[in-house]
Design a protein around this motif. Structure first.
Motif, PDB file in Angstrom:
ATOM      1  N   GLN A  88     -66.430  25.807   5.827  1.00 60.79           N
ATOM      2  CA  GLN A  88     -66.333  25.507   4.406  1.00 60.79           C
ATOM      3  C   GLN A  88     -65.618  26.671   3.736  1.00 60.79           C
ATOM      4  O   GLN A  88     -65.954  27.835   3.976  1.00 60.79           O
ATOM      5  CB  GLN A  88     -67.733  25.338   3.827  1.00 60.79           C
TER       6      GLN A  88
ATOM      7  N   GLU B  15     -56.591  21.405  -7.065  1.00 62.77           N
ATOM      8  CA  GLU B  15     -57.437  20.238  -7.299  1.00 62.77           C
ATOM      9  C   GLU B  15     -58.919  20.598  -7.434  1.00 62.77           C
ATOM     10  O   GLU B  15     -59.737  19.749  -7.760  1.00 62.77           O
ATOM     11  CB  GLU B  15     -57.232  19.214  -6.175  1.00 62.77           C
ATOM     12  N   GLY B  16     -59.256  21.862  -7.137  1.00 61.70           N
ATOM     13  CA  GLY B  16     -60.645  22.309  -7.268  1.00 61.70           C
ATOM     14  C   GLY B  16     -61.621  21.554  -6.375  1.00 61.70           C
ATOM     15  O   GLY B  16     -62.785  21.373  -6.696  1.00 61.70           O
ATOM     16  N   LYS B  17     -61.130  21.095  -5.220  1.00 65.15           N
ATOM     17  CA  LYS B  17     -61.962  20.296  -4.314  1.00 65.15           C
ATOM     18  C   LYS B  17     -62.777  21.210  -3.403  1.00 65.15           C
ATOM     19  O   LYS B  17     -62.371  22.332  -3.105  1.00 65.15           O
ATOM     20  CB  LYS B  17     -61.065  19.411  -3.433  1.00 65.15           C
ATOM     21  N   ASP B  18     -63.937  20.700  -2.953  1.00 64.38           N
ATOM     22  CA  ASP B  18     -64.654  21.376  -1.869  1.00 64.38           C
ATOM     23  C   ASP B  18     -63.781  21.191  -0.634  1.00 64.38           C
ATOM     24  O   ASP B  18     -63.469  20.054  -0.258  1.00 64.38           O
ATOM     25  CB  ASP B  18     -66.018  20.721  -1.629  1.00 64.38           C
ATOM     26  N   THR B  19     -63.384  22.291  -0.034  1.00 69.38           N
ATOM     27  CA  THR B  19     -62.405  22.220   1.042  1.00 69.38           C
ATOM     28  C   THR B  19     -62.974  22.748   2.348  1.00 69.38           C
ATOM     29  O   THR B  19     -63.653  23.776   2.367  1.00 69.38           O
ATOM     30  CB  THR B  19     -61.154  23.066   0.656  1.00 69.38           C
TER      31      THR B  19
ATOM     32  N   LYS C  78     -53.458  23.904  -2.318  1.00 69.46           N
ATOM     33  CA  LYS C  78     -53.412  22.716  -3.180  1.00 69.46           C
ATOM     34  C   LYS C  78     -54.821  22.144  -3.365  1.00 69.46           C
ATOM     35  O   LYS C  78     -55.264  21.916  -4.480  1.00 69.46           O
ATOM     36  CB  LYS C  78     -52.474  21.678  -2.563  1.00 69.46           C
ATOM     37  N   LEU C  79     -55.524  21.917  -2.247  1.00 70.31           N
ATOM     38  CA  LEU C  79     -56.869  21.331  -2.331  1.00 70.31           C
ATOM     39  C   LEU C  79     -57.816  22.231  -3.103  1.00 70.31           C
ATOM     40  O   LEU C  79     -58.545  21.785  -3.983  1.00 70.31           O
ATOM     41  CB  LEU C  79     -57.440  21.105  -0.926  1.00 70.31           C
ATOM     42  N   PHE C  80     -57.801  23.524  -2.746  1.00 73.08           N
ATOM     43  CA  PHE C  80     -58.797  24.449  -3.275  1.00 73.08           C
ATOM     44  C   PHE C  80     -58.476  24.897  -4.700  1.00 73.08           C
ATOM     45  O   PHE C  80     -59.323  24.825  -5.587  1.00 73.08           O
ATOM     46  CB  PHE C  80     -58.918  25.662  -2.346  1.00 73.08           C
TER      47      PHE C  80
ATOM     48  N   LYS D 252     -68.557  14.583   0.652  1.00 69.17           N
ATOM     49  CA  LYS D 252     -69.617  14.789  -0.344  1.00 69.17           C
ATOM     50  C   LYS D 252     -70.974  14.561   0.334  1.00 69.17           C
ATOM     51  O   LYS D 252     -71.173  13.533   0.967  1.00 69.17           O
ATOM     52  CB  LYS D 252     -69.442  13.813  -1.516  1.00 69.17           C
TER      53      LYS D 252
ATOM     54  N   LYS E 153     -59.045  19.933   4.865  1.00 69.70           N
ATOM     55  CA  LYS E 153     -59.316  18.596   4.338  1.00 69.70           C
ATOM     56  C   LYS E 153     -60.418  18.707   3.300  1.00 69.70           C
ATOM     57  O   LYS E 153     -61.168  19.688   3.282  1.00 69.70           O
ATOM     58  CB  LYS E 153     -59.696  17.647   5.456  1.00 69.70           C
ATOM     59  N   GLU E 154     -60.478  17.692   2.482  1.00 69.12           N
ATOM     60  CA  GLU E 154     -61.527  17.684   1.466  1.00 69.12           C
ATOM     61  C   GLU E 154     -62.865  17.538   2.160  1.00 69.12           C
ATOM     62  O   GLU E 154     -63.026  16.743   3.076  1.00 69.12           O
ATOM     63  CB  GLU E 154     -61.277  16.519   0.499  1.00 69.12           C
TER      64      GLU E 154
END
Length: 163
Positions: A96, A137-141, A132-134, A162, A158-159
């Motif tokens: 993570q 887009e502020g995603k949990d990556t 880009k993801l982190f 959840k 990858k994302e």
């Protein structure tokens, strides 16, 4: 007087053993495309293989084209099919992503909660994807880290699912 020698000998054995466990031998004829092999001391993924039969009493030769799994550099090897070649022990682990440091390192956490801060953001595609993801887009990556022969690199992201 035997003690210093024993200690020295033990140390040599340990370091040799540590190096040996990163690869294992496999006969050339058993290697397969998309498998891994060590060429010129580098862990590689085989992208092309061909076997040529030589003269009446000659041995078949295996020609391999492989890509270094860390640098992306193309390497080639020609070897008799009966010879052994080293195959790297390659492991993939998913971590993570907690943070990306200012100096370009990933702050990663494994399943058991331990953190790892020694993997650099890779250049090119995987690095751009991680950023880009982190960041964008502020995603949990989750970051996939490949380890072979004492080297490691982030190869994909990858994302995170959840939970």
């Amino acid at each position: 007087m035997a003690e210093p020698n024993d200690a020295q000998h033990e140390h040599t054995f340990e370091s040799a053993d540590a190096g040996a466990s990163t690869t294992f031998p496999m006969q050339c004829s058993a290697l397969r495309k998309n498998g891994h092999v060590v060429i010129k001391g580098r862990p590689c993924k085989i992208v092309e293989m061909s076997t040529s039969k030589t003269g009446k009493h000659g041995h078949a030769k295996v020609h391999m084209v492989a890509i270094d799994i860390f640098t992306g550099k193309k390497l080639e090897d020609l070897s008799p099919s009966t010879h052994n070649m080293d195959v790297p022990n390659v492991s993939r682990r998913e971590y993570q992503l907690l943070d990306i440091t200012d100096d370009g390192f990933l702050s990663l956490m494994s399943d058991d909660g331990s953190t790892k801060d020694d993997v650099k953001v890779p250049e090119g595609d995987p690095g751009d994807k991680i950023n880009k993801l982190f960041n964008d887009e502020g995603k949990d990556t989750n970051v996939i880290v490949l380890t072979a022969m004492g080297e490691e690199a982030a190869i994909d992201a990858k994302e995170a699912p959840k939970g």
